[in-house]
Design an enzyme around this catalytic site. Structure first.
Site, PDB file in Angstrom:
ATOM      1  N   LYS A  75       0.115   4.247  -0.255  1.00 50.41           N
ATOM      2  CA  LYS A  75      -0.544   5.436   0.325  1.00 50.41           C
ATOM      3  C   LYS A  75      -0.304   6.648  -0.585  1.00 50.41           C
ATOM      4  O   LYS A  75      -0.376   6.495  -1.795  1.00 50.41           O
ATOM      5  CB  LYS A  75      -0.064   5.644   1.755  1.00 50.41           C
ATOM      6  N   SER A 115       3.499  -1.971  10.595  1.00 49.83           N
ATOM      7  CA  SER A 115       4.931  -1.956  10.927  1.00 49.83           C
ATOM      8  C   SER A 115       5.650  -3.274  10.631  1.00 49.83           C
ATOM      9  O   SER A 115       6.502  -3.710  11.406  1.00 49.83           O
ATOM     10  CB  SER A 115       5.138  -1.550  12.388  1.00 49.83           C
ATOM     11  N   GLY A 173       2.065   2.497  10.873  1.00 47.20           N
ATOM     12  CA  GLY A 173       2.711   3.771  10.559  1.00 47.20           C
ATOM     13  C   GLY A 173       3.783   4.200  11.543  1.00 47.20           C
ATOM     14  O   GLY A 173       4.103   3.514  12.506  1.00 47.20           O
ATOM     15  N   ASN A 210       0.866  -1.187   0.000  1.00 47.58           N
ATOM     16  CA  ASN A 210       0.000   0.000   0.000  1.00 47.58           C
ATOM     17  C   ASN A 210       0.902   1.237   0.000  1.00 47.58           C
ATOM     18  O   ASN A 210       1.474   1.588   1.019  1.00 47.58           O
ATOM     19  CB  ASN A 210      -0.894  -0.038   1.256  1.00 47.58           C
ATOM     20  N   HIS A 230      -9.508   0.938   4.959  1.00 49.92           N
ATOM     21  CA  HIS A 230      -8.222   1.169   5.648  1.00 49.92           C
ATOM     22  C   HIS A 230      -8.449   2.123   6.817  1.00 49.92           C
ATOM     23  O   HIS A 230      -9.283   3.036   6.732  1.00 49.92           O
ATOM     24  CB  HIS A 230      -7.200   1.752   4.663  1.00 49.92           C
ATOM     25  N   GLU A 285      -6.885   4.572   7.788  1.00 52.28           N
ATOM     26  CA  GLU A 285      -6.702   5.993   7.484  1.00 52.28           C
ATOM     27  C   GLU A 285      -7.936   6.580   6.780  1.00 52.28           C
ATOM     28  O   GLU A 285      -8.144   7.794   6.818  1.00 52.28           O
ATOM     29  CB  GLU A 285      -5.413   6.182   6.658  1.00 52.28           C
ATOM     30  N   GLU A 332      -5.354  -5.157  10.668  1.00 52.87           N
ATOM     31  CA  GLU A 332      -4.382  -4.084  10.857  1.00 52.87           C
ATOM     32  C   GLU A 332      -4.717  -3.311  12.133  1.00 52.87           C
ATOM     33  O   GLU A 332      -5.493  -2.344  12.083  1.00 52.87           O
ATOM     34  CB  GLU A 332      -4.428  -3.114   9.676  1.00 52.87           C
TER      35      GLU A 332
HETATM   36  P1  PGA Z   1       2.942   0.466   7.792  1.00 52.38           P
HETATM   37  O1  PGA Z   1       1.483   0.669   7.189  1.00 52.38           O
HETATM   38  O2  PGA Z   1       3.477  -0.836   7.238  1.00 52.38           O
HETATM   39  O3  PGA Z   1       3.725   1.651   7.314  1.00 52.38           O
HETATM   40  O4  PGA Z   1       2.809   0.422   9.277  1.00 52.38           O
HETATM   41  C1  PGA Z   1       0.615  -0.432   7.017  1.00 52.38           C
HETATM   42  C2  PGA Z   1      -0.721   0.034   6.509  1.00 52.38           C
HETATM   43  O5  PGA Z   1      -1.215   1.084   6.919  1.00 52.38           O
HETATM   44  O6  PGA Z   1      -1.353  -0.606   5.666  1.00 52.38           O
END
Ligand code: PGA
Length: 269
Positions: free
Chosen positions: A23, A228, A186, A21, A110, A112, A180
């Site tokens: 983003k 992460s 993040g 992803n 997601h 976010e 997640e």
């Molecule tokens: P990250 O994000 O691997 O940077 O923690 C994962 C995600 O939000 O899908």
């Protein structure tokens, strides 16, 4: 490690899914193309992994031309979709548009997006519309905090049940659940989940699906983990956490890290 060796280690029929992803990255079409081609090259060396790369909308059309629709190991995904096919929805993109750009999979729900107001009901509408348009869906679920009381289990249960409401049995073949936990995602992440806790959660998600559907269907739906993930924890999360794959954010933006993660997974258990 020889071909047959790595195949022997693989649980029968099990394929590992790795979703990248991107983003809101990178900032130019030139960088996006370079990253995409580099990732495509690293994927060609893997045997057991199916990779789906989800760039920002604006790059989909051009990157779609770099993917063969026959390639099962490397395909194009999107990060969101609207639930309507067309109409007065400023700034939105429909599942039909995504498909025509070469997208085969879409991430829905997601954290976010949920953070900016997306409800479980909207997630459900998007899931149904995307499946109807012929896309596979990666449905994201995850609690904001973990509590000793186990309250987070109810959050997951509600998210899974609502997101997948009215999905037909045949469409379940195109559903992937991404667990997640928001606290693990993040740069603000406070922690990474342990493989043991992840294993418990994947069993719990299957249990929820077997309540609403059947245990056979629950077993068939892949559950992946995101939050992460890096080179150091990828393999144990997949094999000790007993999940079907990973959803990578930051780690999907650096081809070296991404390709090291694929190599770790290729090693097997
Ligand atoms: P990250 O994000 O691997 O940077 O923690 C994962 C995600 O939000 O899908």
């Amino acid at each position: 490690m020889g071909k047959s060796n790595s195949k022997n280690k693989k649980p029968a029929g099990k394929e590992i899914i790795v979703i990248g992803n991107w983003k809101m990255n990178p900032t130019s079409a030139v960088e996006a193309k370079k990253l995409f081609l580099d990732v495509r090259k690293s994927v060609s060396k893997t045997e057991r992994i199916k990779v789906v790369i989800c760039p920002p909308f604006v790059f989909l059309e051009s990157l779609g031309k770099l993917v063969s629709l026959k390639n099962r190991h490397f395909s194009l995904g999107a990060q969101d979709s609207h639930f309507e096919e067309k109409g007065p929805r400023t700034g939105e993109i429909s599942p039909t548009m995504l498909r025509s750009a070469g997208v085969r999979t879409v991430i829905i729900g997601h954290s976010e997006k949920r953070e900016s107001g997306e409800t479980d009901e909207a997630v459900n509408k998007k899931v149904l519309a995307s499946l109807k348009a012929g896309l596979a869906v990666v449905v994201c679920v995850g609690e904001s905090n973990r509590e000793q009381s186990g309250k987070h289990l109810f959050v997951i249960r509600h998210q899974v049940r609502t997101a997948l409401r009215d999905v037909s049995k045949s469409d379940f073949k195109k559903v992937i659940i991404a667990y997640e936990p928001v606290w693990a995602i993040g740069s603000e992440a406070v922690d990474v989940i342990t493989p043991r806790d992840l294993h418990q959660m994947s069993i719990y998600i299957k249990k929820v699906l077997s309540e609403t559907h059947s245990s056979e269907l629950a077993r068939s739906v892949p559950v992946v983990y995101g939050g992460s993930v890096d080179v150091g924890n990828a393999r144990s999360l997949v094999f000790e956490g007993c999940v079907d794959g990973l959803l990578l954010g930051r780690a999907s933006l650096d081809v070296q890290i991404f390709s090291n993660i694929l190599s770790e997974i290729e090693k097997g258990e």
